[in-house]
Design a protein around this motif. Structure first.
Motif, PDB file in Angstrom:
ATOM      1  N   ASP A  50       0.869  -1.176   0.000  1.00 38.25           N
ATOM      2  CA  ASP A  50       0.000   0.000   0.000  1.00 38.25           C
ATOM      3  C   ASP A  50       0.905   1.224   0.000  1.00 38.25           C
ATOM      4  OD1 ASP A  50      -1.830   1.957   0.350  1.00 38.25           O
ATOM      5  OD2 ASP A  50      -2.834   1.059   2.089  1.00 38.25           O
ATOM      6  N   TYR A  51       1.031   1.865  -1.186  1.00 42.71           N
ATOM      7  CA  TYR A  51       1.968   2.981  -1.320  1.00 42.71           C
ATOM      8  C   TYR A  51       1.490   4.247  -0.630  1.00 42.71           C
ATOM      9  CZ  TYR A  51       4.745   0.261  -4.560  1.00 42.71           C
ATOM     10  OH  TYR A  51       5.557  -0.688  -5.095  1.00 42.71           O
ATOM     11  N   SER A  52       0.246   4.197  -0.150  1.00 41.16           N
ATOM     12  CA  SER A  52      -0.245   5.361   0.601  1.00 41.16           C
ATOM     13  C   SER A  52       0.229   5.348   2.055  1.00 41.16           C
ATOM     14  CB  SER A  52      -1.781   5.376   0.574  1.00 41.16           C
ATOM     15  OG  SER A  52      -2.304   4.254   1.282  1.00 41.16           O
ATOM     16  N   VAL A  53       0.790   4.210   2.478  1.00 41.85           N
ATOM     17  CA  VAL A  53       1.293   4.115   3.850  1.00 41.85           C
ATOM     18  C   VAL A  53       2.623   4.845   3.944  1.00 41.85           C
ATOM     19  CG1 VAL A  53       2.114   2.579   5.645  1.00 41.85           C
ATOM     20  CG2 VAL A  53       0.115   1.949   4.286  1.00 41.85           C
ATOM     21  N   ASP A  54       2.642   5.856   4.797  1.00 40.36           N
ATOM     22  CA  ASP A  54       3.870   6.608   5.044  1.00 40.36           C
ATOM     23  C   ASP A  54       4.267   6.357   6.495  1.00 40.36           C
ATOM     24  OD1 ASP A  54       4.914  10.120   4.717  1.00 40.36           O
ATOM     25  OD2 ASP A  54       6.010   8.279   5.204  1.00 40.36           O
ATOM     26  N   ILE A  55       5.338   5.591   6.680  1.00 42.31           N
ATOM     27  CA  ILE A  55       5.751   5.223   8.035  1.00 42.31           C
ATOM     28  C   ILE A  55       6.072   6.457   8.866  1.00 42.31           C
ATOM     29  CG2 ILE A  55       7.514   3.975   9.372  1.00 42.31           C
ATOM     30  CD1 ILE A  55       7.700   1.988   7.108  1.00 42.31           C
ATOM     31  N   GLU A  85      -6.200  -5.066  13.657  1.00 45.78           N
ATOM     32  CA  GLU A  85      -6.847  -5.200  12.352  1.00 45.78           C
ATOM     33  C   GLU A  85      -7.349  -3.839  11.897  1.00 45.78           C
ATOM     34  OE1 GLU A  85      -9.892  -8.056  12.889  1.00 45.78           O
ATOM     35  OE2 GLU A  85      -8.524  -9.728  13.234  1.00 45.78           O
ATOM     36  N   GLY A  86      -7.995  -3.785  10.757  1.00 49.50           N
ATOM     37  CA  GLY A  86      -8.594  -2.545  10.253  1.00 49.50           C
ATOM     38  C   GLY A  86      -7.532  -1.560   9.834  1.00 49.50           C
ATOM     39  N   SER A  87      -7.516  -0.398  10.503  1.00 52.57           N
ATOM     40  CA  SER A  87      -6.568   0.655  10.145  1.00 52.57           C
ATOM     41  C   SER A  87      -5.143   0.283  10.498  1.00 52.57           C
ATOM     42  CB  SER A  87      -6.955   1.962  10.842  1.00 52.57           C
ATOM     43  OG  SER A  87      -6.908   1.793  12.240  1.00 52.57           O
ATOM     44  N   GLU A  88      -4.965  -0.713  11.338  1.00 55.04           N
ATOM     45  CA  GLU A  88      -3.631  -1.129  11.743  1.00 55.04           C
ATOM     46  C   GLU A  88      -3.273  -2.455  11.082  1.00 55.04           C
ATOM     47  OE1 GLU A  88      -3.926  -1.223  15.914  1.00 55.04           O
ATOM     48  OE2 GLU A  88      -3.580   0.898  16.177  1.00 55.04           O
ATOM     49  N   LYS A  89      -3.501  -2.529   9.766  1.00 57.45           N
ATOM     50  CA  LYS A  89      -3.285  -3.789   9.064  1.00 57.45           C
ATOM     51  C   LYS A  89      -1.892  -3.898   8.475  1.00 57.45           C
ATOM     52  CE  LYS A  89      -5.439  -1.847   4.890  1.00 57.45           C
ATOM     53  NZ  LYS A  89      -4.199  -1.787   4.121  1.00 57.45           N
ATOM     54  N   GLY A  90      -0.996  -2.940   8.717  1.00 56.62           N
ATOM     55  CA  GLY A  90       0.348  -3.051   8.207  1.00 56.62           C
ATOM     56  C   GLY A  90       0.547  -2.266   6.924  1.00 56.62           C
ATOM     57  N   ILE A  91       1.389  -2.809   6.009  1.00 54.60           N
ATOM     58  CA  ILE A  91       1.787  -2.059   4.811  1.00 54.60           C
ATOM     59  C   ILE A  91       1.174  -2.635   3.536  1.00 54.60           C
ATOM     60  CG2 ILE A  91       3.955  -1.348   5.869  1.00 54.60           C
ATOM     61  CD1 ILE A  91       5.328  -3.567   4.280  1.00 54.60           C
TER      62      ILE A  91
END
Length: 606
Positions: free
Chosen positions: A151-156, A176-182
């Motif tokens: 998911d390229y929208s994930v910005d660590i 889960e949900g919003s905290e599903k990783g990358i």
């Protein structure tokens, strides 16, 4: 009402049985006792066996729970330690360091990305579906398989926990949900571990390594081959809840409040809750064992059965010994009672519950003990009268010394034509002797101090430079006090301490309450005593303590010894005396006695 009636009937029944037993002859008592002992032994053995069996079974189950718990805790810790070791090997391998470099040609970068993708993919297969990804600050992103898209929208760097990641070098994201990783569209990912990667030459931060562990792999850590055993993981912060508990129970709702030890729940399950701490997380490991599936394999039970058989075989010997004790115990009790009499517990009586020949023996002992008590009481009364007579003799022993000293003072005043002073001394002497003629053994501390002050007033006519001080707590003034204690001590200071003293003569009296004791000090600045003289006085005082009834012969310091003897006769071991003296500096006498009502119990001098 009914319970009270039943209780009354039961007591009446037991008392009737006991009365019949006590009136039996020794032969019938022996037979009855043997039969009852046999039945009691069988019942006792059954109860003991049941308790041993229950405790052994419970101990076996708890050991089983702890064993599984330790095994799983070690497995979980080992698994994540392996993940951490793998992560650091990947982050600081040469090919990984090359990926994070910026000065690499496009063709070389594509080649490195293909190699990295193949390597990370093989790791995913090797570690049962764990996903590995590399995110470089230079824009490179590589994942191990093509089936899971990043998911390229994930910005660590925009995450809430980014600062914690930089501070610790790693961060664990669960849920889960919003905290599903990358990855996109994969809410089943349960745990994502982020590692910060640095250039090992410049230590500059160059990117991140991400390891994603699916929920099924965490559940595999909880697998067990034991029947009737379930395990669960719980995150105290609420980010993880991997439960493998049985569904037909209410254990999940109760586990939150359970303590960190083995407890029993729902009368069926043994539940253990322990905390697992690693560098990644802190989890609670829950182990549940169904007691229905547990079996006892304990050789101790065999020994218990054998022990029961041996016990029954030896029962007759034990019963015979018990019957013998029935006959010998009263005799032993008589011997113990005689020992009590020898230890001055006079008049002891034994309880007689026997109606046979043994009862007659106890009755005879009680009559003998009562007769001895009567004789001792008579002897004690005679001894007490003798002691009172000795005390009165000691009190009368003081008066001649005081009278002679006072007459010398009056004679000296008359010769020096100080008639008014002589009259004053005579008046004071009359008051003192009226005080002495009182038959009271006990007076108040106030009266004793007044008597002593009158004496000192007379002594000022003999010693011009005499001064005295009295420091007494006002609350103690009405305390009962033994008559003629302070004056002899003061007279001793004047007679022996101030002989040939040219400078000011000073006497001080201090009386204080020290806990439950009355502390008395009489101190002078007189001549004091030499070491040999003081040692001799201490020896004489020890002799008084050893033989308080001995008559005091005329000698030096008769006043001190008289006071010590009367005090010891009154208080016994509760009385303490201390004499401190230095030649040329003075003497201090310290007395310590109990307060009112704490004088020693009178003891007969037989």
């Amino acid at each position: 009402m009914e319970k009270g009636l039943l209780g009354s009937e039961f007591r009446h029944f037991t008392e009737e049985i006991r009365a019949r037993f006590m009136h039996m002859g020794l032969k019938k008592k022996t037979v009855t006792f043997v039969m009852c002992t046999f039945l009691g032994a069988v019942l006792f053995t059954s109860v003991v066996f049941g308790i041993l069996y229950s405790n052994s079974w419970k101990s076996t189950v708890i050991k089983h729970v702890k064993s599984i718990e330790a095994e799983k805790e070690e497995g979980i810790k080992g698994y994540f330690e392996n993940m951490q070791s793998l992560a650091y090997n990947i982050c600081y391998s040469n090919w990984m360091q090359d990926i994070f470099k910026k000065s690499v040609s496009v063709q070389r970068r594509q080649e490195m990305e293909e190699n990295a993708r193949a390597f990370l993919g093989s790791l995913s297969t090797l570690y049962e579906g764990n996903q590995f990804a590399v995110i470089a600050l230079n824009g490179t992103k590589v994942t191990g398989t093509d089936s899971y898209r990043l998911d390229y929208s994930v910005d660590i760097e925009q995450k809430d926990w980014y600062e914690e990641l930089l501070a610790n070098g790693k961060y664990v994201e669960t849920g889960e949900g919003s905290e599903k990783g990358i990855y996109r569209n994969h809410p089943e990912w349960n745990m994502t571990i982020y590692y910060v990667v640095h250039d090992y030459n410049t230590l500059e931060r160059t990117g991140f390594l991400v390891i994603t562990i699916p929920l099924k792999n965490i559940y595999k850590l909880l697998d067990t081959s034991y029947e009737g055993t379930w395990l669960a993981l719980e995150d105290p912060d609420g980010g993880l809840d991997c439960s493998g508990l049985p569904e037909d129970t209410d254990l999940e709702g109760k586990i939150k409040t359970m303590p960190f030890r083995v407890v029993k729940a729902e009368n069926r399950f043994f539940v253990s809750k322990t905390q697992i701490e690693t560098d990644f997380f802190t989890w609670n490991l829950i182990t549940v064992v169904d007691e229905k599936f547990q079996k006892i394999s304990n050789p101790m039970m065999v020994f218990v059965f054998v022990g029961v058989l041996i016990f029954v075989g030896c029962l007759l010997i034990v019963v015979a010994a018990a019957v013998s004790r029935y006959l010998t115990n009263p005799i032993l009790d008589c011997a113990d009672a005689m020992l009590e009499i020898r230890n001055n517990n006079i008049g002891i009586q034994m309880e007689n519950t026997y109606s046979d020949e043994i009862g007659e023996l106890i009755d005879g002992f009680n009559e003998m003990s009562g007769s001895i008590f009567s004789l001792i009481e008579k002897n004690k009364m005679i001894s007490a009268l003798q002691k009172d007579a000795e005390i009165k003799i000691l009190e009368r022993q003081i008066n001649p010394h005081f009278l002679f000293n006072t007459l010398e003072i009056i004679n000296s005043l008359i010769l020096n034509k100080k008639e008014k002073s002589a009259v004053k001394v005579c008046e004071t002497l009359g008051q003192l002797y009226r005080y002495n003629l009182r038959q009271n053994k006990w007076i108040t501390l106030r009266e004793e101090l007044a008597y002593t002050m009158q004496y000192l007033l007379i002594m000022k006519y003999k010693i011009n430079d005499l001064s005295y001080f009295c420091d007494v707590d006002d609350k103690l003034m009405d305390t009962p006090f033994l008559k003629a204690i302070l004056q002899p001590l003061v007279e001793n200071s004047i007679k022996h301490g101030f002989q040939r003293k040219q400078q000011e003569c000073c006497i001080s009296i201090l009386i204080r309450q020290n806990n439950d004791k009355l502390h008395i000090e009489v101190m002078d600045n007189g001549n004091g005593m030499e070491e040999e003289q003081l040692a001799s006085l201490h020896t004489e005082i020890r002799g008084i303590f050893e033989n308080p009834m001995k008559y005091l012969a005329e000698a030096n310091h008769i006043g001190i010894k008289n006071v010590v003897q009367r005090m010891y006769l009154e208080y016994g071991e509760a009385f303490h005396v201390k004499i401190i003296s230095t030649a040329g500096y003075g003497t201090r006498i310290e007395l310590e006695i109990p307060e009112e009502g704490e004088r020693r119990e009178e003891k007969p001098y037989v």
